[in-house]
Write a protein that holds these residues in place. Structure first.
Motif, PDB file in Angstrom:
ATOM      1  N   TRP A  82       0.827  -1.204   0.000  1.00  0.00           N
ATOM      2  CA  TRP A  82       0.000   0.000   0.000  1.00  0.00           C
ATOM      3  C   TRP A  82       0.862   1.255   0.000  1.00  0.00           C
ATOM      4  O   TRP A  82       0.580   2.222  -0.717  1.00  0.00           O
ATOM      5  CB  TRP A  82      -0.920   0.011   1.218  1.00  0.00           C
ATOM      6  N   PHE A  83       1.921   1.255   0.800  1.00  0.00           N
ATOM      7  CA  PHE A  83       2.799   2.420   0.868  1.00  0.00           C
ATOM      8  C   PHE A  83       3.530   2.628  -0.462  1.00  0.00           C
ATOM      9  O   PHE A  83       3.687   3.759  -0.925  1.00  0.00           O
ATOM     10  CB  PHE A  83       3.806   2.253   2.008  1.00  0.00           C
ATOM     11  N   TRP A  84       3.956   1.522  -1.083  1.00  0.00           N
ATOM     12  CA  TRP A  84       4.609   1.642  -2.383  1.00  0.00           C
ATOM     13  C   TRP A  84       3.627   2.182  -3.427  1.00  0.00           C
ATOM     14  O   TRP A  84       4.005   3.021  -4.266  1.00  0.00           O
ATOM     15  CB  TRP A  84       5.166   0.283  -2.831  1.00  0.00           C
ATOM     16  N   ALA A  85       2.396   1.716  -3.401  1.00  0.00           N
ATOM     17  CA  ALA A  85       1.394   2.194  -4.351  1.00  0.00           C
ATOM     18  C   ALA A  85       1.157   3.691  -4.173  1.00  0.00           C
ATOM     19  O   ALA A  85       1.083   4.445  -5.159  1.00  0.00           O
ATOM     20  CB  ALA A  85       0.084   1.431  -4.163  1.00  0.00           C
ATOM     21  N   ALA A  86       1.064   4.140  -2.921  1.00  0.00           N
ATOM     22  CA  ALA A  86       0.854   5.565  -2.662  1.00  0.00           C
ATOM     23  C   ALA A  86       2.054   6.386  -3.122  1.00  0.00           C
ATOM     24  O   ALA A  86       1.899   7.477  -3.693  1.00  0.00           O
ATOM     25  CB  ALA A  86       0.590   5.793  -1.175  1.00  0.00           C
ATOM     26  N   TYR A  87       3.250   5.867  -2.894  1.00  0.00           N
ATOM     27  CA  TYR A  87       4.458   6.598  -3.284  1.00  0.00           C
ATOM     28  C   TYR A  87       4.563   6.707  -4.802  1.00  0.00           C
ATOM     29  O   TYR A  87       4.828   7.790  -5.345  1.00  0.00           O
ATOM     30  CB  TYR A  87       5.690   5.889  -2.722  1.00  0.00           C
ATOM     31  N   LEU A  88       4.357   5.597  -5.500  1.00  0.00           N
ATOM     32  CA  LEU A  88       4.462   5.615  -6.957  1.00  0.00           C
ATOM     33  C   LEU A  88       3.398   6.516  -7.585  1.00  0.00           C
ATOM     34  O   LEU A  88       3.655   7.230  -8.557  1.00  0.00           O
ATOM     35  CB  LEU A  88       4.328   4.190  -7.505  1.00  0.00           C
ATOM     36  N   MET A  89       2.208   6.486  -7.016  1.00  0.00           N
ATOM     37  CA  MET A  89       1.106   7.265  -7.582  1.00  0.00           C
ATOM     38  C   MET A  89       1.308   8.760  -7.389  1.00  0.00           C
ATOM     39  O   MET A  89       1.003   9.557  -8.279  1.00  0.00           O
ATOM     40  CB  MET A  89      -0.203   6.823  -6.930  1.00  0.00           C
ATOM     41  N   THR A  90       1.813   9.175  -6.250  1.00  0.00           N
ATOM     42  CA  THR A  90       1.917  10.603  -5.941  1.00  0.00           C
ATOM     43  C   THR A  90       3.214  11.240  -6.402  1.00  0.00           C
ATOM     44  O   THR A  90       3.324  12.470  -6.421  1.00  0.00           O
ATOM     45  CB  THR A  90       1.771  10.830  -4.425  1.00  0.00           C
ATOM     46  N   THR A  91       4.204  10.445  -6.778  1.00  0.00           N
ATOM     47  CA  THR A  91       5.481  11.021  -7.189  1.00  0.00           C
ATOM     48  C   THR A  91       5.678  11.034  -8.706  1.00  0.00           C
ATOM     49  O   THR A  91       6.575  11.716  -9.194  1.00  0.00           O
ATOM     50  CB  THR A  91       6.659  10.256  -6.557  1.00  0.00           C
ATOM     51  N   ASP A  92       4.848  10.306  -9.444  1.00  0.00           N
ATOM     52  CA  ASP A  92       4.960  10.292 -10.905  1.00  0.00           C
ATOM     53  C   ASP A  92       3.940  11.261 -11.485  1.00  0.00           C
ATOM     54  O   ASP A  92       2.735  11.051 -11.364  1.00  0.00           O
ATOM     55  CB  ASP A  92       4.705   8.873 -11.441  1.00  0.00           C
ATOM     56  N   LYS A  93       4.400  12.346 -12.094  1.00  0.00           N
ATOM     57  CA  LYS A  93       3.498  13.370 -12.604  1.00  0.00           C
ATOM     58  C   LYS A  93       2.655  12.881 -13.778  1.00  0.00           C
ATOM     59  O   LYS A  93       1.639  13.482 -14.111  1.00  0.00           O
ATOM     60  CB  LYS A  93       4.283  14.612 -13.022  1.00  0.00           C
ATOM     61  N   ARG A  94       3.049  11.786 -14.408  1.00  0.00           N
ATOM     62  CA  ARG A  94       2.273  11.235 -15.528  1.00  0.00           C
ATOM     63  C   ARG A  94       1.134  10.350 -15.056  1.00  0.00           C
ATOM     64  O   ARG A  94       0.269   9.970 -15.832  1.00  0.00           O
ATOM     65  CB  ARG A  94       3.187  10.429 -16.449  1.00  0.00           C
ATOM     66  N   GLY A  95       1.131  10.001 -13.778  1.00  0.00           N
ATOM     67  CA  GLY A  95       0.116   9.091 -13.271  1.00  0.00           C
ATOM     68  C   GLY A  95       0.538   7.642 -13.435  1.00  0.00           C
ATOM     69  O   GLY A  95       1.461   7.318 -14.197  1.00  0.00           O
ATOM     70  N   VAL A  96      -0.130   6.758 -12.727  1.00  0.00           N
ATOM     71  CA  VAL A  96       0.187   5.331 -12.759  1.00  0.00           C
ATOM     72  C   VAL A  96      -1.075   4.556 -13.107  1.00  0.00           C
ATOM     73  O   VAL A  96      -2.113   4.744 -12.472  1.00  0.00           O
ATOM     74  CB  VAL A  96       0.742   4.852 -11.397  1.00  0.00           C
TER      75      VAL A  96
END
Length: 255
Positions: A82-96
């Motif tokens: 869950w933490f990895w999903a939140a990090y990847l989603m909020t740090t990539d400006k293109r979206g995931v």
């Protein structure tokens, strides 16, 4: 006391949230920034129950869930994912996308990745946000590619693309806040309800003259059909801002 700082880069994140216990300690620090206090007896000492994701009061034995009131409550997915999903989603400006998240986290099922992204997006909505105000541009668009056999921009039957209404604040030569709503239809009732919910009274609204906006009264907003005076809202929104919701908060909750 403020919440604990979030990692500034991937290496810090990997070190800080390497285990389930580390993720639970972060949630506890967010829930009780001034230290644990039992909601039943107000005792200040407790011991952790890592497998149950709970803290147990030393005095009265009352158990408090770390994830109660959050999107993580009763989840069977490890907190590290869950933490990895939140990090990847909020740090990539293109979206995931859900497919990319499934691959990145090694999830067995696509539905799990889709559910995680859906919950994270809903959690990032600021429920106390103010409606758009001032000068607001509104236009409808379709999210989805062209489809053979479909003619006209108002045909809904058989179309796979999704109609979306986009509203953008005008702030000089820049765009301000954005609202996006899925359109079930193009009727005046639907348009009026969306405007009432997302645009403050007294605002000046620029549209392309779509008939659905005719139901908006002057008391609600000043409707100005003026497609020649302004660009379409989607053209004014930076690509990184063209998301369903704007990230503002994390996955933790107080209470």
């Amino acid at each position: 006391m403020p919440r604990p700082p979030f990692p500034a880069n991937v290496r810090q994140f990997q070190r800080q949230f390497a285990t389930e216990e580390a993720c639970q300690h972060y949630l506890a620090a967010c829930r009780w920034p001034d230290g644990f206090r039992c909601p039943r007896c107000e005792h200040e000492r407790a011991y952790t129950m890592v497998k149950q994701r709970r803290w147990k009061c030393v005095a009265c034995r009352h158990q408090v869930s770390l994830t109660a009131g959050t999107i993580l409550h009763n989840t069977k997915t490890p907190l590290t994912l869950w933490f990895w999903a939140a990090y990847l989603m909020t740090t990539d400006k293109r979206g995931v996308s859900a497919l990319l998240l499934q691959r990145q986290l090694g999830l067995r099922r696509y539905e799990t990745a889709w559910m995680m992204l859906h919950k994270l997006r809903r959690a990032m909505v600021n429920t106390a946000r103010e409606p758009l105000h001032g000068e607001v541009e509104i236009d409808d668009t379709w999210i989805g590619g062209p489809q053979p056999g479909i003619r006209g921009s108002r045909q809904l039957k058989g179309r796979r693309a999704v109609p979306v209404l986009v509203a953008v604040e005008r702030r000089g030569d820049r765009s301000g806040r954005v609202r996006m709503e899925v359109l079930p239809n193009f009727t005046a009732t639907t348009m009026a309800a969306i405007l009432k919910q997302n645009v403050a009274p007294g605002s000046t609204v620029y549209t392309d003259g779509l008939g659905g906006f005719a139901a908006c009264t002057p008391q609600a907003s000043n409707i100005s059909p003026s497609s020649n005076r302004c660009d379409p809202p989607c053209a004014r929104v930076p690509p990184r801002s063209c998301r369903w919701r704007t990230a503002r908060s994390g996955i933790s909750s107080t209470g």
